[in-house]
Design a protein around this motif. Sequence first.
Motif, PDB file in Angstrom:
ATOM      1  N   ARG A   1      10.114  21.970  20.334  1.00  0.00           N
ATOM      2  CA  ARG A   1      11.202  21.562  21.217  1.00  0.00           C
ATOM      3  C   ARG A   1      11.671  20.133  20.962  1.00  0.00           C
ATOM      4  O   ARG A   1      12.767  19.750  21.375  1.00  0.00           O
ATOM      5  N   GLU A   2      10.829  19.331  20.322  1.00  0.00           N
ATOM      6  CA  GLU A   2      11.156  17.913  20.126  1.00  0.00           C
ATOM      7  C   GLU A   2      10.641  17.473  18.766  1.00  0.00           C
ATOM      8  O   GLU A   2       9.503  17.768  18.398  1.00  0.00           O
ATOM      9  N   ILE A   3      11.475  16.750  17.998  1.00  0.00           N
ATOM     10  CA  ILE A   3      11.044  16.226  16.708  1.00  0.00           C
ATOM     11  C   ILE A   3      11.218  14.719  16.673  1.00  0.00           C
ATOM     12  O   ILE A   3      12.072  14.159  17.381  1.00  0.00           O
TER      13      ILE A   3
ATOM     14  N   ILE B   1      13.163  21.465   9.440  1.00  0.00           N
ATOM     15  CA  ILE B   1      13.662  21.586  10.812  1.00  0.00           C
ATOM     16  C   ILE B   1      13.923  23.048  11.163  1.00  0.00           C
ATOM     17  O   ILE B   1      13.628  23.494  12.279  1.00  0.00           O
ATOM     18  N   SER B   2      14.458  23.811  10.224  1.00  0.00           N
ATOM     19  CA  SER B   2      14.666  25.237  10.460  1.00  0.00           C
ATOM     20  C   SER B   2      13.332  25.939  10.707  1.00  0.00           C
ATOM     21  O   SER B   2      13.215  26.776  11.619  1.00  0.00           O
ATOM     22  N   PHE B   3      12.325  25.576   9.933  1.00  0.00           N
ATOM     23  CA  PHE B   3      10.983  26.140  10.120  1.00  0.00           C
ATOM     24  C   PHE B   3      10.436  25.794  11.508  1.00  0.00           C
ATOM     25  O   PHE B   3       9.886  26.650  12.208  1.00  0.00           O
ATOM     26  N   LEU B   4      10.602  24.530  11.918  1.00  0.00           N
ATOM     27  CA  LEU B   4      10.080  24.086  13.211  1.00  0.00           C
ATOM     28  C   LEU B   4      10.770  24.790  14.365  1.00  0.00           C
ATOM     29  O   LEU B   4      10.141  25.152  15.361  1.00  0.00           O
ATOM     30  N   GLY B   5      12.082  25.018  14.238  1.00  0.00           N
ATOM     31  CA  GLY B   5      12.789  25.763  15.266  1.00  0.00           C
ATOM     32  C   GLY B   5      12.247  27.170  15.404  1.00  0.00           C
ATOM     33  O   GLY B   5      12.108  27.696  16.520  1.00  0.00           O
ATOM     34  N   GLY B   6      11.901  27.777  14.273  1.00  0.00           N
ATOM     35  CA  GLY B   6      11.316  29.115  14.296  1.00  0.00           C
ATOM     36  C   GLY B   6       9.934  29.151  14.915  1.00  0.00           C
ATOM     37  O   GLY B   6       9.484  30.204  15.394  1.00  0.00           O
TER      38      GLY B   6
ATOM     39  N   VAL C   1       0.814  -1.220   0.000  1.00  0.00           N
ATOM     40  CA  VAL C   1       0.000   0.000   0.000  1.00  0.00           C
ATOM     41  C   VAL C   1       0.844   1.265   0.000  1.00  0.00           C
ATOM     42  O   VAL C   1       0.419   2.300  -0.530  1.00  0.00           O
ATOM     43  N   ARG C   2       2.048   1.206   0.565  1.00  0.00           N
ATOM     44  CA  ARG C   2       2.915   2.394   0.577  1.00  0.00           C
ATOM     45  C   ARG C   2       4.018   2.332  -0.463  1.00  0.00           C
ATOM     46  O   ARG C   2       4.706   3.320  -0.704  1.00  0.00           O
ATOM     47  N   GLY C   3       4.199   1.183  -1.091  1.00  0.00           N
ATOM     48  CA  GLY C   3       5.154   1.095  -2.176  1.00  0.00           C
ATOM     49  C   GLY C   3       6.586   0.939  -1.719  1.00  0.00           C
ATOM     50  O   GLY C   3       6.876   0.668  -0.559  1.00  0.00           O
ATOM     51  N   ARG C   4       7.493   1.127  -2.698  1.00  0.00           N
ATOM     52  CA  ARG C   4       8.920   0.957  -2.424  1.00  0.00           C
ATOM     53  C   ARG C   4       9.481   2.113  -1.617  1.00  0.00           C
ATOM     54  O   ARG C   4       8.944   3.210  -1.617  1.00  0.00           O
ATOM     55  N   GLU C   5      10.612   1.847  -0.988  1.00  0.00           N
ATOM     56  CA  GLU C   5      11.260   2.877  -0.182  1.00  0.00           C
ATOM     57  C   GLU C   5      11.708   4.048  -1.051  1.00  0.00           C
ATOM     58  O   GLU C   5      12.299   3.853  -2.123  1.00  0.00           O
ATOM     59  N   ILE C   6      11.390   5.235  -0.595  1.00  0.00           N
ATOM     60  CA  ILE C   6      11.874   6.450  -1.229  1.00  0.00           C
ATOM     61  C   ILE C   6      12.267   7.411  -0.128  1.00  0.00           C
ATOM     62  O   ILE C   6      11.543   7.564   0.868  1.00  0.00           O
ATOM     63  N   SER C   7      13.440   8.022  -0.264  1.00  0.00           N
ATOM     64  CA  SER C   7      13.972   8.904   0.781  1.00  0.00           C
ATOM     65  C   SER C   7      13.779  10.365   0.399  1.00  0.00           C
ATOM     66  O   SER C   7      13.962  10.753  -0.757  1.00  0.00           O
ATOM     67  N   ARG C   8      13.434  11.147   1.374  1.00  0.00           N
ATOM     68  CA  ARG C   8      13.281  12.592   1.184  1.00  0.00           C
ATOM     69  C   ARG C   8      14.664  13.250   1.092  1.00  0.00           C
ATOM     70  O   ARG C   8      15.623  12.775   1.713  1.00  0.00           O
ATOM     71  N   SER C   9      14.763  14.331   0.372  1.00  0.00           N
ATOM     72  CA  SER C   9      16.058  14.981   0.215  1.00  0.00           C
ATOM     73  C   SER C   9      16.531  15.578   1.537  1.00  0.00           C
ATOM     74  O   SER C   9      15.731  16.025   2.364  1.00  0.00           O
ATOM     75  N   VAL C  10      17.852  15.586   1.722  1.00  0.00           N
ATOM     76  CA  VAL C  10      18.440  16.175   2.923  1.00  0.00           C
ATOM     77  C   VAL C  10      18.050  17.646   3.028  1.00  0.00           C
ATOM     78  O   VAL C  10      17.690  18.139   4.104  1.00  0.00           O
ATOM     79  N   LYS C  11      18.101  18.357   1.913  1.00  0.00           N
ATOM     80  CA  LYS C  11      17.777  19.786   1.906  1.00  0.00           C
ATOM     81  C   LYS C  11      16.371  20.038   2.417  1.00  0.00           C
ATOM     82  O   LYS C  11      16.150  20.921   3.254  1.00  0.00           O
ATOM     83  N   SER C  12      15.415  19.248   1.939  1.00  0.00           N
ATOM     84  CA  SER C  12      14.019  19.435   2.342  1.00  0.00           C
ATOM     85  C   SER C  12      13.837  19.161   3.831  1.00  0.00           C
ATOM     86  O   SER C  12      13.113  19.882   4.530  1.00  0.00           O
TER      87      SER C  12
ATOM     88  N   SER D   1      20.941  17.026  13.868  1.00  0.00           N
ATOM     89  CA  SER D   1      21.348  17.557  15.164  1.00  0.00           C
ATOM     90  C   SER D   1      22.066  18.890  14.999  1.00  0.00           C
ATOM     91  O   SER D   1      21.838  19.830  15.769  1.00  0.00           O
ATOM     92  N   ALA D   2      22.940  18.976  14.000  1.00  0.00           N
ATOM     93  CA  ALA D   2      23.652  20.229  13.751  1.00  0.00           C
ATOM     94  C   ALA D   2      22.685  21.342  13.380  1.00  0.00           C
ATOM     95  O   ALA D   2      22.840  22.495  13.805  1.00  0.00           O
ATOM     96  N   ALA D   3      21.648  21.009  12.585  1.00  0.00           N
ATOM     97  CA  ALA D   3      20.648  22.004  12.210  1.00  0.00           C
ATOM     98  C   ALA D   3      19.859  22.464  13.433  1.00  0.00           C
ATOM     99  O   ALA D   3      19.537  23.657  13.565  1.00  0.00           O
ATOM    100  N   CYS D   4      19.541  21.531  14.330  1.00  0.00           N
ATOM    101  CA  CYS D   4      18.826  21.901  15.560  1.00  0.00           C
ATOM    102  C   CYS D   4      19.689  22.807  16.446  1.00  0.00           C
ATOM    103  O   CYS D   4      19.172  23.688  17.144  1.00  0.00           O
ATOM    104  N   ALA D   5      20.991  22.595  16.421  1.00  0.00           N
ATOM    105  CA  ALA D   5      21.890  23.368  17.272  1.00  0.00           C
ATOM    106  C   ALA D   5      21.990  24.827  16.832  1.00  0.00           C
ATOM    107  O   ALA D   5      22.348  25.696  17.635  1.00  0.00           O
ATOM    108  N   GLU D   6      21.674  25.108  15.573  1.00  0.00           N
ATOM    109  CA  GLU D   6      21.817  26.476  15.063  1.00  0.00           C
ATOM    110  C   GLU D   6      20.939  27.462  15.837  1.00  0.00           C
ATOM    111  O   GLU D   6      21.380  28.545  16.203  1.00  0.00           O
TER     112      GLU D   6
END
Length: 479
Positions: free
Chosen positions: A221-223, A212-217, A196-207, A253-258
Amino acid sequence: MKYFIETYGCQMNFAESAALEQLLRERRWEAAPDIQHCDLLIINTCSVRITAETRVFGRLGLFSALKKLHGFRIVLMGCMAERLHEQIKKDFPRIDYVIGMFERDQFAAIFDAVEQQKMPHTETPDIETWFDGSIVRFAVPNTANVCDQEAACLQNSSKQQYHFSERSYTEGSFQSFVPIMNGCNNFCTYCIVPYVRGREISRSVKSILQEISFLGGKGVREITLLGQNVNSYHGLTLSGVPVHFPQLLRAVSAACAEKDVIKWIRFLSSHPKDISDELIEVMAEDSRVCKSLHLPIQHGSNEILSRMNRRYTVEQYLTIVEKLRKQMPSIVLTTDILIGFPGETPEDFQKTLDLMREVQFDSAFMYHYNPREGTKAYNFPDRIPDAERINRLQQVIDLQQTITEQRMQKRLGVQTAMLVESHSRNNPDELFGHTEQGEMVVLTEKCDPAHIGHFIQVELQSIKGKTFRGKPLSLQPDF
């Protein structure tokens, strides 16, 4: 315009519903207080167990009757819509749209239709006709040497590709899911998910990092990083360099630390065959990565694990547990246990109980086998009678309850951090939250509601049910 979303199933479904709600809010829609007052009802469904589908079928009858009275439009989405697309359209003609897993680009047009007071089509239109081929296409993989069910699934998954939403944030929440991959290539013989969900596909690192930057803004506090098997994540950097899950975890983790707003990082779900030494090292070394892991064992018999196509042995699993606890002595380990699989002997069952006693899981999701049409195990011989499956499951539940109680008792007196999330449901004067290990805590002393959304230090002093009662040690938020 007003919407109402009803969601069933896993965390990924809730993340996808949250993403859909974001789209509706961007169009200035409002959440309806109940179904009777909405213009659009969206049901996000689950197919993992037959009980989930049975419950939705019952709700669809109710929704169809309510639609006659109130005139709202109905969209059914999710795994059940993917698996039973034609049956649902036939049996429930009052459902306006049945949107499969790979048809979500249709939502914008559906919202347009409702806003313009147009009656949506009862037949799902061809996506290429509506959207000028905007769905990404990719080559059909070689399906040689796989079973007929897997070959059909691979062929179907090649027609369209899953699309990740930019955000899965719920307005005002201090916690958020962040989907990083979708689908599954494992084909456990009892599981419907790959179909039903198909083959594995990974989201881009950039996206992922942008979300995460949006969520920090937003003050999150927790993802929780989400996927059917996050350990098999295979993304790419902008320069095309492969990124595996431990490397992604470091980047997150590095992105969260910013901004240093997001303090805790969790991830779900993990497959034991893909747990690497590098991942264990990242978990142990990085203070933002929570020392908590859900690692489904499913069974304690190698024979049954082989019939399930789990692709690891009990011995390999125990080696992983040993490594985890050596590097993180305080780690909380939870699991899934499936009892009553076809061919399970009394000896196989006893091995599962023995494994539970040896590992000492902090908690477990326990269930007995239910045949899922479309999976390989559906045709397996030697099914266990219902009464025996239920009896064995109860023994597993009783044992795990004892183990959980014992492990919780050992935590009494521990001083730890907790994220204050809300007022307690049972007493609005008390505050409720979770520890890094995922333990539920209610504060025993009255605290300023301004602490909601912040971290404080607590001492775990007593237990009520499955919840700790904790004394706040420091009311200075985020210590």
